[in-house]
Write a protein that holds these residues in place. Structure first.
Motif, PDB file in Angstrom:
ATOM      1  N   THR A 153     -13.521 -66.469 -32.631  1.00  0.00           N
ATOM      2  CA  THR A 153     -14.305 -67.261 -31.699  1.00  0.00           C
ATOM      3  C   THR A 153     -13.330 -67.979 -30.779  1.00  0.00           C
ATOM      4  O   THR A 153     -12.467 -68.718 -31.244  1.00  0.00           O
ATOM      5  CB  THR A 153     -15.187 -68.291 -32.436  1.00  0.00           C
ATOM      6  OG1 THR A 153     -16.072 -67.591 -33.309  1.00  0.00           O
ATOM      7  CG2 THR A 153     -16.000 -69.124 -31.463  1.00  0.00           C
ATOM      8  N   HIS A 176     -18.028 -64.790 -29.476  1.00  0.00           N
ATOM      9  CA  HIS A 176     -18.523 -64.871 -30.852  1.00  0.00           C
ATOM     10  C   HIS A 176     -19.013 -63.479 -31.242  1.00  0.00           C
ATOM     11  O   HIS A 176     -19.529 -62.748 -30.385  1.00  0.00           O
ATOM     12  CB  HIS A 176     -19.689 -65.879 -30.965  1.00  0.00           C
ATOM     13  CG  HIS A 176     -20.010 -66.259 -32.365  1.00  0.00           C
ATOM     14  ND1 HIS A 176     -20.837 -65.512 -33.170  1.00  0.00           N
ATOM     15  CD2 HIS A 176     -19.606 -67.304 -33.120  1.00  0.00           C
ATOM     16  CE1 HIS A 176     -20.928 -66.087 -34.360  1.00  0.00           C
ATOM     17  NE2 HIS A 176     -20.189 -67.182 -34.355  1.00  0.00           N
ATOM     18  N   ASP A 192     -21.630 -62.743 -32.780  1.00  0.00           N
ATOM     19  CA  ASP A 192     -23.064 -62.760 -32.503  1.00  0.00           C
ATOM     20  C   ASP A 192     -23.238 -63.334 -31.093  1.00  0.00           C
ATOM     21  O   ASP A 192     -23.122 -64.541 -30.894  1.00  0.00           O
ATOM     22  CB  ASP A 192     -23.795 -63.637 -33.519  1.00  0.00           C
ATOM     23  CG  ASP A 192     -25.275 -63.790 -33.226  1.00  0.00           C
ATOM     24  OD1 ASP A 192     -25.785 -63.169 -32.254  1.00  0.00           O
ATOM     25  OD2 ASP A 192     -25.936 -64.547 -33.967  1.00  0.00           O
ATOM     26  N   GLN A 225     -24.666 -66.734 -30.108  1.00  0.00           N
ATOM     27  CA  GLN A 225     -23.948 -67.986 -30.376  1.00  0.00           C
ATOM     28  C   GLN A 225     -23.064 -68.421 -29.201  1.00  0.00           C
ATOM     29  O   GLN A 225     -22.570 -69.548 -29.184  1.00  0.00           O
ATOM     30  CB  GLN A 225     -23.086 -67.845 -31.640  1.00  0.00           C
ATOM     31  CG  GLN A 225     -23.884 -67.561 -32.898  1.00  0.00           C
ATOM     32  CD  GLN A 225     -24.837 -68.691 -33.236  1.00  0.00           C
ATOM     33  OE1 GLN A 225     -24.525 -69.866 -33.091  1.00  0.00           O
ATOM     34  NE2 GLN A 225     -26.042 -68.332 -33.679  1.00  0.00           N
ATOM     35  N   LYS A 279     -22.910 -72.026 -27.310  1.00  0.00           N
ATOM     36  CA  LYS A 279     -23.219 -73.098 -28.263  1.00  0.00           C
ATOM     37  C   LYS A 279     -21.930 -73.736 -28.760  1.00  0.00           C
ATOM     38  O   LYS A 279     -20.852 -73.158 -28.653  1.00  0.00           O
ATOM     39  CB  LYS A 279     -24.022 -72.551 -29.445  1.00  0.00           C
ATOM     40  CG  LYS A 279     -25.397 -72.025 -29.039  1.00  0.00           C
ATOM     41  CD  LYS A 279     -26.145 -71.511 -30.233  1.00  0.00           C
ATOM     42  CE  LYS A 279     -27.521 -70.991 -29.794  1.00  0.00           C
ATOM     43  NZ  LYS A 279     -28.255 -70.408 -30.928  1.00  0.00           N
ATOM     44  N   TYR A 332     -19.099 -74.901 -31.233  1.00  0.00           N
ATOM     45  CA  TYR A 332     -18.422 -74.356 -32.409  1.00  0.00           C
ATOM     46  C   TYR A 332     -18.763 -75.189 -33.637  1.00  0.00           C
ATOM     47  O   TYR A 332     -18.784 -76.410 -33.586  1.00  0.00           O
ATOM     48  CB  TYR A 332     -16.909 -74.377 -32.151  1.00  0.00           C
ATOM     49  CG  TYR A 332     -16.043 -74.013 -33.331  1.00  0.00           C
ATOM     50  CD1 TYR A 332     -15.976 -72.707 -33.791  1.00  0.00           C
ATOM     51  CD2 TYR A 332     -15.268 -74.975 -33.958  1.00  0.00           C
ATOM     52  CE1 TYR A 332     -15.157 -72.368 -34.852  1.00  0.00           C
ATOM     53  CE2 TYR A 332     -14.438 -74.642 -35.028  1.00  0.00           C
ATOM     54  CZ  TYR A 332     -14.400 -73.339 -35.468  1.00  0.00           C
ATOM     55  OH  TYR A 332     -13.581 -73.011 -36.524  1.00  0.00           O
ATOM     56  N   ILE A 333     -19.007 -74.499 -34.760  1.00  0.00           N
ATOM     57  CA  ILE A 333     -19.279 -75.169 -36.027  1.00  0.00           C
ATOM     58  C   ILE A 333     -18.009 -75.077 -36.858  1.00  0.00           C
ATOM     59  O   ILE A 333     -17.638 -74.010 -37.329  1.00  0.00           O
ATOM     60  CB  ILE A 333     -20.457 -74.499 -36.769  1.00  0.00           C
ATOM     61  CG1 ILE A 333     -21.705 -74.577 -35.928  1.00  0.00           C
ATOM     62  CG2 ILE A 333     -20.669 -75.147 -38.121  1.00  0.00           C
ATOM     63  CD1 ILE A 333     -22.879 -73.800 -36.500  1.00  0.00           C
ATOM     64  N   THR A 359     -18.192 -73.532 -43.892  1.00  0.00           N
ATOM     65  CA  THR A 359     -19.381 -72.693 -43.794  1.00  0.00           C
ATOM     66  C   THR A 359     -19.929 -72.792 -42.379  1.00  0.00           C
ATOM     67  O   THR A 359     -20.364 -73.857 -41.951  1.00  0.00           O
ATOM     68  CB  THR A 359     -20.446 -73.117 -44.819  1.00  0.00           C
ATOM     69  OG1 THR A 359     -19.880 -73.025 -46.124  1.00  0.00           O
ATOM     70  CG2 THR A 359     -21.682 -72.233 -44.716  1.00  0.00           C
ATOM     71  N   GLY A 360     -19.868 -71.677 -41.669  1.00  0.00           N
ATOM     72  CA  GLY A 360     -20.350 -71.620 -40.290  1.00  0.00           C
ATOM     73  C   GLY A 360     -21.520 -70.667 -40.173  1.00  0.00           C
ATOM     74  O   GLY A 360     -22.213 -70.376 -41.157  1.00  0.00           O
ATOM     75  N   THR A 361     -21.720 -70.122 -38.972  1.00  0.00           N
ATOM     76  CA  THR A 361     -22.863 -69.246 -38.719  1.00  0.00           C
ATOM     77  C   THR A 361     -22.797 -67.932 -39.491  1.00  0.00           C
ATOM     78  O   THR A 361     -23.821 -67.303 -39.735  1.00  0.00           O
ATOM     79  CB  THR A 361     -22.992 -68.926 -37.218  1.00  0.00           C
ATOM     80  OG1 THR A 361     -21.789 -68.293 -36.772  1.00  0.00           O
ATOM     81  CG2 THR A 361     -23.255 -70.178 -36.407  1.00  0.00           C
ATOM     82  N   LEU A 362     -21.587 -67.518 -39.888  1.00  0.00           N
ATOM     83  CA  LEU A 362     -21.428 -66.267 -40.637  1.00  0.00           C
ATOM     84  C   LEU A 362     -21.251 -66.501 -42.134  1.00  0.00           C
ATOM     85  O   LEU A 362     -20.933 -65.594 -42.876  1.00  0.00           O
ATOM     86  CB  LEU A 362     -20.231 -65.480 -40.085  1.00  0.00           C
ATOM     87  CG  LEU A 362     -20.326 -65.100 -38.605  1.00  0.00           C
ATOM     88  CD1 LEU A 362     -19.038 -64.448 -38.137  1.00  0.00           C
ATOM     89  CD2 LEU A 362     -21.527 -64.197 -38.348  1.00  0.00           C
TER      90      LEU A 362
END
Length: 181
Positions: free
Chosen positions: A95, A106, A108, A111, A114, A116-117, A132-135
């Motif tokens: 990312t 990203h 996906d 995402q 948006k 970053y997580i 723990t992120g979107t994946l």
């Protein structure tokens, strides 16, 4: 005389059972220790790999240049590039984001754009973490992209915990096979 034989057999049976128990316990302990060692090794390798990819991409002139353009232009230039690097390196995601943490790439595409997580350091340093992120849960390294002494973006590279666990199973099977031969 018959009674003595039973006692001898009984004592021998007990000794045999204790020996079998000790061997089984040693086997279980060995398997647990090998699994823990393999997990630790796989995690260390994931940390080295994600750090290497993040720092290399962060130092790439094309990444630096794209991040100094608009977010739309950065995505157009960097999304295909980051997906290709992801495939070539075997990491699970890359990312690339702006200095404020807005994703320009990203795996996906939904995402992109948006926030970053994950952790973004307050100072321009490379940081590796489990997050723990979107994946899902992953080992990830985030590295600053700098130009003229200022941060223009960030590169986060990660390997999911699930991938690390999946890599352990074949390793454990091959170790077990070599031990049994």
């Amino acid at each position: 005389m018959g009674r003595r034989r039973r006692t001898v057999r009984s004592a021998a049976s007990r000794v045999f059972a204790v020996l079998i128990g000790v061997v089984l316990l040693a086997g279980v302990l060995t398997a647990v220790l090998l699994a823990l060692d393999a997990q630790r090794s796989a995690q260390a390798e994931a940390e080295r790999e994600t750090r290497s990819v993040s720092e290399t991409l962060a130092a790439t002139p094309g990444v630096r240049s794209a991040l100094q353009s608009s977010a739309r232009e950065a995505t157009a230039a960097l999304q295909p590039f980051s997906l290709q690097v992801t495939r070539n390196t075997g990491v699970d995601f890359i990312t690339i984001m702006t200095a404020s943490g807005i994703r320009v790439t990203h795996p996906d595409p939904a995402q992109i754009g948006k926030h970053y997580i994950g952790s973004i350091p307050a100072v321009p340093v490379t940081v590796t973490e489990q997050y723990t992120g979107t994946l899902g849960p992953s080992i990830r390294t985030i590295a600053p992209v700098t130009a003229d002494g200022r941060v223009v973006g960030w590169v986060a590279t990660g390997v999911t915990v699930q991938s690390i666990g999946g890599a352990l199973l074949p390793a454990c099977r091959s170790r077990s096979a070599s031990l049994s031969q």
